[in-house]
Write a protein that holds these residues in place. Structure first.
Motif, mmCIF file in Angstrom:
data_model
loop_
_atom_site.group_PDB
_atom_site.id
_atom_site.type_symbol
_atom_site.label_atom_id
_atom_site.label_comp_id
_atom_site.label_asym_id
_atom_site.label_seq_id
_atom_site.Cartn_x
_atom_site.Cartn_y
_atom_site.Cartn_z
ATOM 1 N N GLU A 45 0.925 -1.187 -0.027
ATOM 2 C CA GLU A 45 -0.092 -0.067 0.166
ATOM 3 C C GLU A 45 0.916 1.311 0.119
ATOM 4 O O GLU A 45 1.988 1.437 0.596
ATOM 5 C CB GLU A 45 -0.990 0.000 1.232
ATOM 6 C CG GLU A 45 -0.359 0.006 2.600
ATOM 7 C CD GLU A 45 -1.165 0.072 3.889
ATOM 8 O OE1 GLU A 45 -2.475 0.287 3.605
ATOM 9 O OE2 GLU A 45 -0.763 0.121 5.022
ATOM 10 N N LEU A 47 0.559 5.663 0.029
ATOM 11 C CA LEU A 47 -0.429 7.059 0.283
ATOM 12 C C LEU A 47 0.086 8.175 -0.911
ATOM 13 O O LEU A 47 1.377 8.392 -0.856
ATOM 14 C CB LEU A 47 -0.082 7.587 1.707
ATOM 15 C CG LEU A 47 -0.917 8.679 2.134
ATOM 16 C CD1 LEU A 47 -2.561 8.796 1.953
ATOM 17 C CD2 LEU A 47 -0.640 9.449 3.313
ATOM 18 N N CYS A 64 -2.156 0.129 -9.080
ATOM 19 C CA CYS A 64 -3.381 -0.396 -8.948
ATOM 20 C C CYS A 64 -3.260 -1.767 -9.934
ATOM 21 O O CYS A 64 -4.009 -2.939 -9.439
ATOM 22 C CB CYS A 64 -4.635 0.222 -9.310
ATOM 23 S SG CYS A 64 -4.893 1.545 -8.243
ATOM 24 N N GLN A 69 -2.251 -1.290 -3.123
ATOM 25 C CA GLN A 69 -3.411 -0.362 -2.921
ATOM 26 C C GLN A 69 -2.897 1.133 -2.769
ATOM 27 O O GLN A 69 -1.660 1.346 -2.199
ATOM 28 C CB GLN A 69 -3.919 -0.823 -1.312
ATOM 29 C CG GLN A 69 -5.162 0.035 -1.141
ATOM 30 C CD GLN A 69 -5.638 -0.520 0.480
ATOM 31 O OE1 GLN A 69 -5.146 -0.069 1.438
ATOM 32 N NE2 GLN A 69 -6.588 -1.272 0.360
ATOM 33 N N ALA A 71 -3.832 4.906 -1.518
ATOM 34 C CA ALA A 71 -4.710 5.459 -0.783
ATOM 35 C C ALA A 71 -4.667 7.080 -0.768
ATOM 36 O O ALA A 71 -3.592 7.599 -1.088
ATOM 37 C CB ALA A 71 -4.638 5.234 0.811
ATOM 38 N N THR A 72 -5.725 7.877 -0.677
ATOM 39 C CA THR A 72 -5.638 9.316 -0.743
ATOM 40 C C THR A 72 -6.434 9.695 0.640
ATOM 41 O O THR A 72 -7.263 9.207 0.935
ATOM 42 C CB THR A 72 -5.930 9.978 -2.148
ATOM 43 O OG1 THR A 72 -6.076 11.387 -1.821
ATOM 44 C CG2 THR A 72 -7.615 9.703 -2.417
ATOM 45 N N TYR A 78 -9.736 11.513 -4.544
ATOM 46 C CA TYR A 78 -10.410 10.274 -4.454
ATOM 47 C C TYR A 78 -11.424 10.005 -5.730
ATOM 48 O O TYR A 78 -11.315 9.323 -6.511
ATOM 49 C CB TYR A 78 -10.818 9.931 -3.140
ATOM 50 C CG TYR A 78 -11.634 8.377 -3.335
ATOM 51 C CD1 TYR A 78 -10.725 7.213 -3.329
ATOM 52 C CD2 TYR A 78 -13.055 8.629 -3.359
ATOM 53 C CE1 TYR A 78 -11.450 6.061 -3.551
ATOM 54 C CE2 TYR A 78 -13.615 7.178 -3.350
ATOM 55 C CZ TYR A 78 -12.776 5.776 -3.491
ATOM 56 O OH TYR A 78 -13.364 4.767 -3.340
ATOM 57 N N SER A 90 -10.813 -2.278 -4.198
ATOM 58 C CA SER A 90 -10.437 -1.955 -2.997
ATOM 59 C C SER A 90 -8.901 -1.394 -3.171
ATOM 60 O O SER A 90 -8.601 -1.007 -2.398
ATOM 61 C CB SER A 90 -10.342 -3.121 -2.132
ATOM 62 O OG SER A 90 -9.476 -4.112 -2.607
ATOM 63 N N VAL A 93 -8.380 3.539 -2.476
ATOM 64 C CA VAL A 93 -9.304 3.934 -1.181
ATOM 65 C C VAL A 93 -9.049 5.337 -0.584
ATOM 66 O O VAL A 93 -8.279 5.779 -0.703
ATOM 67 C CB VAL A 93 -8.835 2.875 -0.072
ATOM 68 C CG1 VAL A 93 -9.092 1.605 -0.612
ATOM 69 C CG2 VAL A 93 -7.277 3.002 0.540
ATOM 70 N N LEU A 94 -10.052 5.791 0.086
ATOM 71 C CA LEU A 94 -10.051 6.848 0.795
ATOM 72 C C LEU A 94 -9.574 6.753 2.197
ATOM 73 O O LEU A 94 -10.461 6.114 3.049
ATOM 74 C CB LEU A 94 -11.583 7.579 0.900
ATOM 75 C CG LEU A 94 -11.608 9.034 1.346
ATOM 76 C CD1 LEU A 94 -10.402 9.962 0.735
ATOM 77 C CD2 LEU A 94 -12.989 9.467 1.283
ATOM 78 N N ALA A 95 -8.445 6.915 2.626
ATOM 79 C CA ALA A 95 -7.896 6.636 3.925
ATOM 80 C C ALA A 95 -8.426 7.842 5.094
ATOM 81 O O ALA A 95 -8.985 8.743 4.659
ATOM 82 C CB ALA A 95 -6.402 6.759 3.589
ATOM 83 N N GLN A 100 0.177 4.827 6.348
ATOM 84 C CA GLN A 100 1.022 4.128 5.209
ATOM 85 C C GLN A 100 2.315 4.606 5.597
ATOM 86 O O GLN A 100 2.877 5.820 5.849
ATOM 87 C CB GLN A 100 0.606 4.527 3.931
ATOM 88 C CG GLN A 100 -0.802 3.966 3.480
ATOM 89 C CD GLN A 100 -2.000 4.699 4.117
ATOM 90 O OE1 GLN A 100 -1.916 5.728 4.728
ATOM 91 N NE2 GLN A 100 -2.913 4.151 3.984
#
Length: 218
Positions: A45, A47, A64, A69, A71-72, A78, A90, A93-95, A100
């Motif tokens: 993952e 960020l 992806c 993964q 994340a933002t 997002y 998945s 994702v919106l963290a 991360q």
């Protein structure tokens, strides 16, 4: 100089001059390749922080595709990523936290956000200019760049924040494009094949730029 707001990543120039004989190369594909190869193996993952750019979108999509993964923390970002990448599972994702430890960062990353990164975080820039280093307990990769081949003479420093004999990916891309004799432009919303450009760059003697991710005790 090129950007989406300024000239659609250089595409506006090509549109205005369709008979242009030289090729316009913004280097996005090589920049993405360098970023992907700067992320430690085994990463699951990342960020994504900072202003979204052509390189940021392409990097997120490639990650992806690899099953990593992305994340933002920003709802607007997002939604933009979801719409642009057409990713609905998945992997995007919106963290809700800064947990991360691999951060892909660009212009617009605030000092407050940087200070909230976990200890040991690796910051990997996707921007052309480096982030201000605020953390001594974290690691900062160089902006997308590679070591030049020994055969390339009279090269000292490409940018004042890069080591000697290291050149930014955006500059290298133009050199490789010319050496390979590729006929297409790489600008606007078009990108060359990332793997193809990466392999060609390695074959011409450019090498990945590695950093240490272990702290040395005094």
């Amino acid at each position: 100089m090129q950007g989406e707001e300024l000239n659609r990543y250089g595409g506006l120039y090509v549109h205005r001059y369709p008979e242009l004989k030289m090729k316009v190369v913004d280097g996005s594909s090589l920049a993405v390749a360098v970023i992907l190869n700067s992320i430690p193996k085994g990463t699951t993952e990342v960020l994504l922080r900072g202003n979204l750019t052509k390189v940021a979108y392409a990097t997120a999509f490639a990650l992806c595709q690899k099953g990593i993964q992305v994340a933002t923390l920003n709802q607007t970002e997002y939604l933009k990523l979801t719409k642009s990448l057409n990713v609905t599972d998945s992997r995007l994702v919106l963290a809700r936290s800064y947990a991360q430890k691999i951060w892909l960062v660009g212009d617009g990353l605030s000092e407050e956000e940087q200070l909230r990164a976990p200890k040991g975080t690796l910051f990997v820039p996707f921007s052309q200019f480096p982030q201000k280093k605020l953390r001594k307990d974290c690691f900062y990769h160089y902006t997308p760049a590679m070591k030049t081949p020994p055969s390339l003479e009279n090269v000292h420093a490409c940018e004042n924040w890069l080591p000697r004999r290291v050149m930014s990916a955006w500059r290298i891309a133009g050199i490789v494009h010319a050496l390979e004799g590729w006929k297409e432009h790489e600008c606007g919303y078009n990108m060359s094949n990332i793997d193809k450009v990466w392999q060609a760059t390695l074959q011409h003697g450019f090498q990945p730029l590695m950093i240490s991710t272990t702290h040395t005790k005094n």
